[in-house]
Design a protein around this motif. Structure first.
Motif, PDB file in Angstrom:
ATOM      1  N   ASP A  28     -91.533 -24.818  68.925  1.00 37.14           N
ATOM      2  CA  ASP A  28     -92.218 -23.684  69.538  1.00 37.14           C
ATOM      3  C   ASP A  28     -93.889 -23.893  68.897  1.00 37.14           C
ATOM      4  O   ASP A  28     -94.821 -23.715  69.811  1.00 37.14           O
ATOM      5  N   TYR A  43     -95.594 -26.434  71.012  1.00 40.65           N
ATOM      6  CA  TYR A  43     -96.013 -26.057  72.351  1.00 40.65           C
ATOM      7  C   TYR A  43     -97.174 -25.115  72.058  1.00 40.65           C
ATOM      8  O   TYR A  43     -98.089 -25.292  73.055  1.00 40.65           O
ATOM      9  N   ILE A 101     -93.743 -18.029  73.767  1.00 37.69           N
ATOM     10  CA  ILE A 101     -93.120 -19.379  73.486  1.00 37.69           C
ATOM     11  C   ILE A 101     -91.736 -18.958  72.560  1.00 37.69           C
ATOM     12  O   ILE A 101     -91.899 -18.618  71.749  1.00 37.69           O
ATOM     13  N   GLY A 102     -90.661 -19.100  73.403  1.00 31.53           N
ATOM     14  CA  GLY A 102     -89.406 -19.113  72.599  1.00 31.53           C
ATOM     15  C   GLY A 102     -89.369 -17.639  71.920  1.00 31.53           C
ATOM     16  O   GLY A 102     -89.556 -16.842  72.541  1.00 31.53           O
ATOM     17  N   SER A 127     -89.553 -19.625  77.348  1.00 29.74           N
ATOM     18  CA  SER A 127     -90.927 -19.271  77.292  1.00 29.74           C
ATOM     19  C   SER A 127     -91.164 -18.299  78.458  1.00 29.74           C
ATOM     20  O   SER A 127     -90.587 -18.351  79.753  1.00 29.74           O
ATOM     21  N   THR A 169     -88.244 -23.317  77.358  1.00 29.19           N
ATOM     22  CA  THR A 169     -89.633 -23.775  76.550  1.00 29.19           C
ATOM     23  C   THR A 169     -90.177 -24.930  77.053  1.00 29.19           C
ATOM     24  O   THR A 169     -91.379 -25.032  77.147  1.00 29.19           O
TER      25      THR A 169
END
Lengths: 372, 372
Positions: free
Chosen positions: A71, A74, A298-299, A311, A333
DNA sequence: ATTAGCACTCTCTCGTCAAGAGTGCTAAAG
DNA sequence: CTTTAGCACTCTTGACGAGAGAGTGCTAAT
């Protein structure tokens, strides 16, 4: 060992994410070198990958499989590595055209926004109907006879919100009767909010400016009930679409993701529940309503565990100080963030334009070209 | 060998189906004897099972697994073996109460019907909005100013159908202006169908009983467009709900059904597509609209291959010669038919009652007790 | 007609094994 | 100090096979 996030490591992180988003397979050092023609050896890349892993941006499922972004990976990508893109003009044009074809119907806008978001991002979409910043304010009421003992009440509220409701009549009434009652109530309660109306009704009879008939009293009750349910509903309602699109992602296809296949289905069920009930999103919506720009979650960053694998890309849309809703996409995600973000940004500005037009406010959003 | 469908064989077939519907596992001879305390030995049952298989009512997945009903088996069960049940009164009461709470809102009825069908049958539900037997007939129009250059048109059609549409005004107009135009058009076009309106407009100007302003002409165009899209939409629209309920059936849980797990997901995707697009149902709806009572379609009996693993239980609802829609449930062929059928029957009669009330027709349906 | 007994078939589950993929480490080279 | 070649190590994946279990189908006896 870890000399921080050097330029090269950032570049490699970016490549890893791009590659993983594209292929959905853990990416190996050699793949990177070959596919992107890096001028270093796989071993060097491996060293960098190990460093990125130590920094928390990548992981290993098990010893010998490629790297997968975390995560945090990202997150860094979205914040720092991603160039800000806009939707291709051709696509913008197509979308605008579709909205043009349903001009004048708010419900259709919402539905269309959901469909377009889902289709262009290949993920599920979420759209909440725009909600007025202020509580619902009554404007007027029309009564239209359907037959002897039944009429249709059209309730009009400020901001162009309309609800319809059939009402049973205690006795036959002429059209003229209905019109008069509607007009009286429209006058009597005009511009009042729900609490205002309740207050008005609570006053002792001798202070009432107008003596209501039993029939009219019944109408007011109906009005109050309608306003209550409307406020309740608009608070919670989340339209979602694009389940099928999301389900075509490899995460949900057990043959592609080398994994239990059991889990793929479990994941799917969870996705369904999130979309249907909006659980896990509940806390997000007000948060997005209170902030500008596109929000990326995200996540499980912000919410419960059930969202860990998903996400969400959300943005507010609407007219400042008047009405606002939230729209966006949800998906694994492993998501094409640049595309999701630019799509959400475009659709939200488009919806804002449409609403602004409805509210007769000139648009403030740069991307918002006039609608056709 | 096959001495036809003896009494005992029918009884055994019934047990097999009950057992399979309950457990979703192929049923073995010994299980039947033990669970239902049959006074014969497993071997005897085996002989009968073999006979039933030869008659086409049961199958074998492979040599050594229990028996599973075929489509023909279910069909025979539904036609001859199943006792006609009605929904328990307690459940009926609960459902009626829920409908009572949304009285007056047709959209809500549809949504509620879908939710209730799904919940009580644990399968997905289908509901088409009721469609008038006759083409849409205009009744009147109201114009409500929203602000200077925007108004809301409320279009009322025969049968209590209402549509709303925002319209942009070419220039600022007073409320009085709007009211007059709306009244003129309401008068001018009252009781006309879409084709009637188009015909009226096509007449040469000198035959027009009323000279329309440009603004009014624009309104008529909007009206025509609204009527067109309405007719198109109502022809196709199918609301579905209960995806989650259906997905909790073991057919969609790979760990339970000993099978590829690949196929479970594929099946799931197919189910989604059927529900979303209504493909495979298209031909069914008009068929059900034209027939009385609850219709049961088992497997691919009537439609394409894509429905092979699903059964559909549908019924018409509505008011004779006035308005009708279709509602029902869809799920794996391994379905609790008695329950599905009785639920669909009850909900359809309930919806019919509600619509009859709306249309001021006394109800003709036996189960239809008055609404609260 | 029923049933006990039994062989037969097919699935399911492990365990093992070999192949393959990719890493991590080490030591040499730049 | 960075890069890289080489190689051992780890872990997954797929195949193969054996043993257990489930349930049938058949046969022969009741």
């Amino acid at each position: 060992m870890s000399a921080g996030l050097t330029e090269r490591r950032q570049a490699i992180l970016k490549l890893v994410i791009q590659e993983f988003v594209e292929t959905a397979c853990p990416v190996a050092s050699e793949t990177l070198v070959r596919k992107y023609r890096l001028n270093v050896s796989p071993a060097t890349v491996r060293n960098e990958l190990a460093a990125l892993e130590e920094l928390g941006y990548l992981t290993h499922l098990h010893t010998s499989a490629g790297r997968v972004p975390t995560d945090a990976g990202y997150r860094f990508f979205v914040e720092n590595l991603m160039e800000r893109t806009t939707l291709p003009l051709a696509e913008q044009r197509t979308i605008r055209h579709q909205f043009y074809q349903v001009r004048g119907e708010l419900d259709q806008w919402i539905q269309l926004a959901g469909a377009v978001l889902a289709r262009t991002t290949q993920n599920a979409s979420l759209v909440t109907p725009p909600r007025a910043a202020e509580p619902l304010r009554f404007r007027s009421m029309e009564l239209i006879a359907i037959h002897d003992t039944m009429a249709l009440a059209v309730l009009v509220f400020h901001g162009g919100i309309v609800k319809q409701q059939t009402v049973t009549l205690d006795a036959a009434r002429s059209s003229e009767d209905l019109r008069r009652s509607a007009a009286r109530l429209s006058d009597y309660l005009a511009d009042q909010t729900l609490s205002g109306i309740e207050e008005t009704l609570a006053r002792p009879a001798e202070q009432q400016p107008l003596a209501l008939t039993d029939f009219e009293r019944g109408l007011v009750e109906m009005l109050v009930r309608a306003m209550q349910t409307f406020e309740e509903q608009s608070r919670e309602q989340i339209h979602s679409d694009g389940l099928i699109e999301m389900l075509s992602q490899p995460e949900f296809i057990p043959s592609l993701v080398r994994e239990d296949a059991e889990r793929a289905v479990e994941r799917l069920r969870r996705a369904l529940e999130i979309l249907k009930s909006g659980r896990g999103l509940g806390t997000l919506i007000p948060q997005v309503l209170a902030s500008d720009g596109v929000q990326v979650i995200i996540g499980g960053e912000n919410s419960a565990d059930e969202m860990r694998e998903y996400s969400v890309v959300l943005a507010r849309y609407g007219v400042e100080n008047a009405i606002a809703g939230v729209l966006g996409v949800i998906g694994p995600t492993r998501m094409a963030y640049p595309r999701s973000i630019s799509t959400v940004r475009y659709i939200s500005s488009l919806m804002s334009d449409l609403l602004a037009e409805l509210y007769n406010v000139e648009s403030r959003i740069p991307e918002g070209e006039a609608l056709e």
